[in-house]
Write an enzyme that holds these catalytic residues in place. Structure first.
Site, PDB file in Angstrom:
ATOM      1  N   LYS A 297       5.758   7.558   4.654  1.00 42.95           N
ATOM      2  CA  LYS A 297       5.816   6.844   5.968  1.00 42.95           C
ATOM      3  C   LYS A 297       5.691   5.308   5.339  1.00 42.95           C
ATOM      4  CE  LYS A 297       1.661   8.690   5.292  1.00 42.95           C
ATOM      5  NZ  LYS A 297       1.450   9.632   4.145  1.00 42.95           N
TER       6      LYS A 297
ATOM      7  N   HIS B 292      -7.419  10.533  -2.437  1.00 41.91           N
ATOM      8  CA  HIS B 292      -6.629   9.258  -2.009  1.00 41.91           C
ATOM      9  C   HIS B 292      -7.792   8.443  -2.233  1.00 41.91           C
ATOM     10  CE1 HIS B 292      -3.716   6.533  -1.017  1.00 41.91           C
ATOM     11  NE2 HIS B 292      -3.202   7.307  -0.440  1.00 41.91           N
TER      12      HIS B 292
ATOM     13  N   SER C 247      -4.914   2.979  -0.051  1.00 41.23           N
ATOM     14  CA  SER C 247      -3.493   2.025   0.119  1.00 41.23           C
ATOM     15  C   SER C 247      -4.000   0.628  -0.748  1.00 41.23           C
ATOM     16  CB  SER C 247      -2.798   2.113   0.444  1.00 41.23           C
ATOM     17  OG  SER C 247      -1.448   1.274   1.103  1.00 41.23           O
TER      18      SER C 247
ATOM     19  N   GLY D 231      -2.150   4.982  -3.979  1.00 41.13           N
ATOM     20  CA  GLY D 231      -2.627   3.714  -4.107  1.00 41.13           C
ATOM     21  C   GLY D 231      -2.286   2.961  -5.271  1.00 41.13           C
TER      22      GLY D 231
ATOM     23  N   GLU E 175       1.420  10.996  -4.726  1.00 40.50           N
ATOM     24  CA  GLU E 175       1.740  10.616  -3.529  1.00 40.50           C
ATOM     25  C   GLU E 175       2.021   9.016  -3.417  1.00 40.50           C
ATOM     26  OE1 GLU E 175      -0.698  11.846  -0.598  1.00 40.50           O
ATOM     27  OE2 GLU E 175      -0.681  14.060  -1.126  1.00 40.50           O
ATOM     28  N   PRO E 176       2.934   8.462  -4.775  1.00 38.26           N
ATOM     29  CA  PRO E 176       2.993   7.143  -4.418  1.00 38.26           C
ATOM     30  C   PRO E 176       4.071   6.083  -3.217  1.00 38.26           C
ATOM     31  CG  PRO E 176       4.379   8.605  -5.993  1.00 38.26           C
ATOM     32  CD  PRO E 176       3.631   9.152  -5.727  1.00 38.26           C
ATOM     33  N   GLY E 177       3.534   5.562  -3.289  1.00 40.43           N
ATOM     34  CA  GLY E 177       5.067   5.433  -1.693  1.00 40.43           C
ATOM     35  C   GLY E 177       5.132   3.896  -1.410  1.00 40.43           C
ATOM     36  N   ARG E 178       4.530   3.320  -2.072  1.00 42.99           N
ATOM     37  CA  ARG E 178       4.334   1.605  -1.906  1.00 42.99           C
ATOM     38  C   ARG E 178       5.084   0.740  -3.374  1.00 42.99           C
ATOM     39  NH1 ARG E 178       1.004  -1.692  -0.213  1.00 42.99           N
ATOM     40  NH2 ARG E 178      -0.328  -0.539   0.556  1.00 42.99           N
TER      41      ARG E 178
ATOM     42  N   TYR F 244       5.783  -0.609   3.769  1.00 41.76           N
ATOM     43  CA  TYR F 244       5.062  -0.172   4.722  1.00 41.76           C
ATOM     44  C   TYR F 244       5.517  -1.980   6.007  1.00 41.76           C
ATOM     45  CZ  TYR F 244       2.063   2.451   3.267  1.00 41.76           C
ATOM     46  OH  TYR F 244       1.700   4.233   2.621  1.00 41.76           O
TER      47      TYR F 244
END
Length: 463
Positions: free
Chosen positions: A103, A231, A234, A271, A304-307, A430
């Site tokens: 995402k 979680h 974020s 996060g 679940e790392p994203g940024r 994002y």
């Protein structure tokens, strides 16, 4: 290519190891080899590659005669930065396998690289799962980390072999029992996310006083609960949030065992930020895992790392499409002006309804720099940045909405005018994924890819 191959082999191991010191030795050995051979085997730096790509693109645009769209916003993405972040992760959290949060930025080249590096993928919808499966990723490397799932999506993942998914309430358990009773379930628990940029606890997570009843219901429905997830929000800023969450997860693991479940996986969620705070976060998490889920227990740890992976990898360039001069009020009224000159409102071709939506919902503060002004490209120079006593600007997006403002006040030495360019760094998280078509503006902007790491180039097939 012998030297390059040797370095790739030592710098890009695809398998995870539980031995933190062993991996550190491998990484240190690579760094020593890098230094002995004058850096990254002659590859330009991240800044040089991004600067060259920006310069080539903006200097090719003739604003007097270009076709509509030629001067549109565009990104430059350094995939080498994503690669370095992966190695940084493995150094600091060797027991934790990342499942990238699609995402955050579903860029196809980012997903291709991460797939080649052996990561898993955290998906929140049918479209995200479909995209990852379309790359040939094994369904076992996908977790449907969405506690409130659409019925038809559950049927879709059941038919495509994606078994791992999360839940946090009794109604969701009954839905899964009806549509996909063979699923491998993670009970998502409530956490303290008060220190995060984007809090999730108001929407998701089972409180600790409800987890025992949920596990009992799952047992009576004949479902298979394989682990616990949480979680901390974020963009978390308090490392102790991980300590509290891991401790709570350990308690729920004990409850699960009492209900007859053989729970083998802990999902520590996202996060994680990409800045210098990551090492502190990772240190606290690593210690908590060693205390409550030591390696000898055989519990698998995922995240679940994203940024963390993409924020610093993307730079965006925007064109100044209009300018409004604000005269000094004192000078207009005939008084003696003490200001150096007028201030300006400048309007660029991107804003809060586009790639800067993170200002609104992700609490980000993108910082403008001057890319090109007065016929000169000045990316990466001292003249590109803000100065305390320069000309004052406010920066606005292109829509007709009055809230579409990116920067309230910033000062540059340069006199900016229509046709000049600004750039913003750290724009990978994002941004493009949440851009809209409000007012008819495009939400599909070009990405120019560069790569400052040889290992990443090899994995992408660019050698």
């Amino acid at each position: 290519m012998v030297m390059a191959t040797a370095l790739i082999d030592s710098f890009a191991p695809l398998e995870f190891t539980n031995n933190h010191l062993l991996y550190k030795e491998t990484l240190d050995r690579f760094i020593e080899q890098q230094n002995n051979h004058g850096g990254n085997i002659g590859l330009p730096s991240k800044e040089e590659l991004i600067g060259d790509a920006l310069r080539e693109r903006v200097e090719s645009v003739d604003h007097e005669f270009c076709a509509p769209g030629d001067e549109d916003t565009f990104f430059v993405a350094d995939l080498g930065e994503v690669y370095r972040q992966h190695l940084r992760w493995k150094l600091n959290l060797p027991r934790v396998k990342p499942f990238y949060a699609v995402k955050c930025n579903p860029d196809p080249k980012v997903l291709q690289l991460l797939s080649s590096l052996g990561t898993g993928f955290d998906c929140a919808s049918k479209a995200e799962i479909e995209q990852v499966l379309g790359m040939g990723v094994d369904p076992a490397r996908i977790i449907y980390a969405q506690p409130c799932k659409t019925n038809s999506y559950v049927r879709y993942v059941a038919s495509h072999g994606v078994r791992q998914m999360t839940f946090d309430n009794a109604d969701e358990l009954r839905k899964i029992a009806r549509l996909f009773p063979e699923a491998e379930l993670y009970l998502r628990i409530l956490t303290d996310d008060s220190s995060s940029l984007c809090r999730l606890s108001q929407k998701f997570g089972a409180s600790l006083d409800s987890t025992n009843n949920l596990l009992d219901l799952a047992s009576r429905l004949g479902l298979n609960v394989v682990g616990v997830s949480f979680h901390v929000g974020s963009g978390a800023s308090d490392p102790l949030a991980f300590l509290k969450a891991v401790r709570d997860a350990h308690h729920v693991f004990q409850q699960g065992a009492a209900c007859g479940f053989d729970m083998k996986t802990l999902d520590v969620g996202g996060g994680f930020c990409s800045d210098a705070s990551f090492e502190d976060m990772a240190g606290v998490l690593r210690s908590a895992l060693d205390e409550y889920f030591p390696a000898h227990t055989g519990i698998n740890i995922i995240a679940e790392p994203g940024r963390y992976y993409v924020s610093s990898a993307f730079t965006i360039a925007c064109n100044v499409i209009a300018r409004r001069t604000l005269e000094d009020p004192a000078a207009v009224n005939g008084a003696v002006s003490t200001s150096r000159e007028s201030s300006y409102m400048i309007y660029i071709n991107d804003g809060l309804y586009g790639n800067f939506s993170s200002i609104m919902f992700d609490h980000q503060h993108p910082v403008a720099k001057v890319l090109r002004a007065d016929g000169r490209t000045i990316y990466g120079t001292a003249a590109a940045g803000a100065v305390p006593d320069g000309i004052e600007y406010s920066i606005w997006g292109p829509t007709c909405d009055g809230i579409d403002r990116i920067t309230e006040s910033i000062r540059f030495d340069a006199v900016l005018d229509v046709g000049d360019w600004l750039y913003f760094e750290d724009m990978g998280a994002y941004t493009k994924c949440s851009a809209t078509k409000f007012n008819g503006f495009s939400d599909d902007h070009d990405v120019i890819y560069v790569c400052s790491e040889l290992g990443a180039k090899a994995l992408l097939g660019w050698l």
